[in-house]
Design an enzyme around this catalytic site. Structure first.
Site, PDB file in Angstrom:
ATOM      1  CG  HIS A 140      -1.737   1.250   1.325  1.00  0.00           C
ATOM      2  ND1 HIS A 140      -2.768   1.561   0.453  1.00  0.00           N
ATOM      3  CD2 HIS A 140      -1.652   2.299   2.184  1.00  0.00           C
ATOM      4  CE1 HIS A 140      -3.281   2.728   0.780  1.00  0.00           C
ATOM      5  NE2 HIS A 140      -2.625   3.199   1.825  1.00  0.00           N
TER       6      HIS A 140
ATOM      7  CG  HIS B  93       1.899  14.117   5.651  1.00  0.00           C
ATOM      8  ND1 HIS B  93       2.212  13.098   6.508  1.00  0.00           N
ATOM      9  CD2 HIS B  93       0.805  14.744   6.169  1.00  0.00           C
ATOM     10  CE1 HIS B  93       1.344  13.087   7.507  1.00  0.00           C
ATOM     11  NE2 HIS B  93       0.476  14.071   7.321  1.00  0.00           N
TER      12      HIS B  93
ATOM     13  CG  HIS C 284      -0.295   5.952   1.921  1.00  0.00           C
ATOM     14  ND1 HIS C 284      -1.398   5.555   2.647  1.00  0.00           N
ATOM     15  CD2 HIS C 284       0.293   6.936   2.636  1.00  0.00           C
ATOM     16  CE1 HIS C 284      -1.458   6.261   3.768  1.00  0.00           C
ATOM     17  NE2 HIS C 284      -0.461   7.109   3.781  1.00  0.00           N
ATOM     18  CB  VAL C 285       1.623   9.691  -1.832  1.00  0.00           C
ATOM     19  CG1 VAL C 285       1.699  11.195  -2.057  1.00  0.00           C
ATOM     20  CG2 VAL C 285       2.530   9.274  -0.682  1.00  0.00           C
ATOM     21  CG  HIS C 286      -4.555   9.743  -2.133  1.00  0.00           C
ATOM     22  ND1 HIS C 286      -5.870   9.532  -1.802  1.00  0.00           N
ATOM     23  CD2 HIS C 286      -3.906   8.613  -1.758  1.00  0.00           C
ATOM     24  CE1 HIS C 286      -6.010   8.338  -1.256  1.00  0.00           C
ATOM     25  NE2 HIS C 286      -4.824   7.773  -1.202  1.00  0.00           N
TER      26      HIS C 286
END
Length: 123
Positions: free
Chosen positions: A74, A83, A113-115
């Site tokens: 993921h 972040h 995971h990182v959008h």
């Protein structure tokens, strides 16, 4: 599933071949596919069962029969996201998994995971 259920609804709905562990592998034609957990029992911690399982699984791959090895998880191993938590997680994954992937000749790691839209030059 973020109210402390620890994946209970997810695991009740979806069957994992290696149940109850949230990681598994299978061969399809010339491809060995490995699915790892980056959430529970995170694969980037060498002391976890999932990391030990991953190393055993990669060591047992018959590269003549399955020359391509793909790992999917993921969380991403590389990010330009700002972040801080995601950046630290990606560093941990790089430190623990890159040597393992190089040792066993993993062809590709797929994560998400990182959008955010991200792209890089060739690595």
């Amino acid at each position: 599933d973020s109210f402390g259920e620890c994946g209970v609804p997810f695991f009740a709905r979806f069957h994992f071949p290696n149940h109850p562990q949230p990681y598994y592998s299978y061969d399809h034609s010339y491809l060995h596919v490995v699915a790892v957990s980056t959430e529970e029992d995170p694969v980037w911690e060498p002391s976890t069962e999932s990391y030990k399982w991953l190393e055993q699984d990669l060591a047992a791959v018959n590269r003549t029969a399955t020359p391509w090895v793909v790992i999917a998880g993921h969380r991403t191993m590389y990010t330009s996201d700002v972040h801080w938590t995601r950046v630290k997680e990606s560093w941990k994954m790089q430190a623990a998994l890159e040597p393992l992937m190089k040792k066993y000749g993993v062809s590709l790691y797929m994560g998400g995971h990182v959008h955010n839209y991200e792209r890089t030059c060739f690595v």
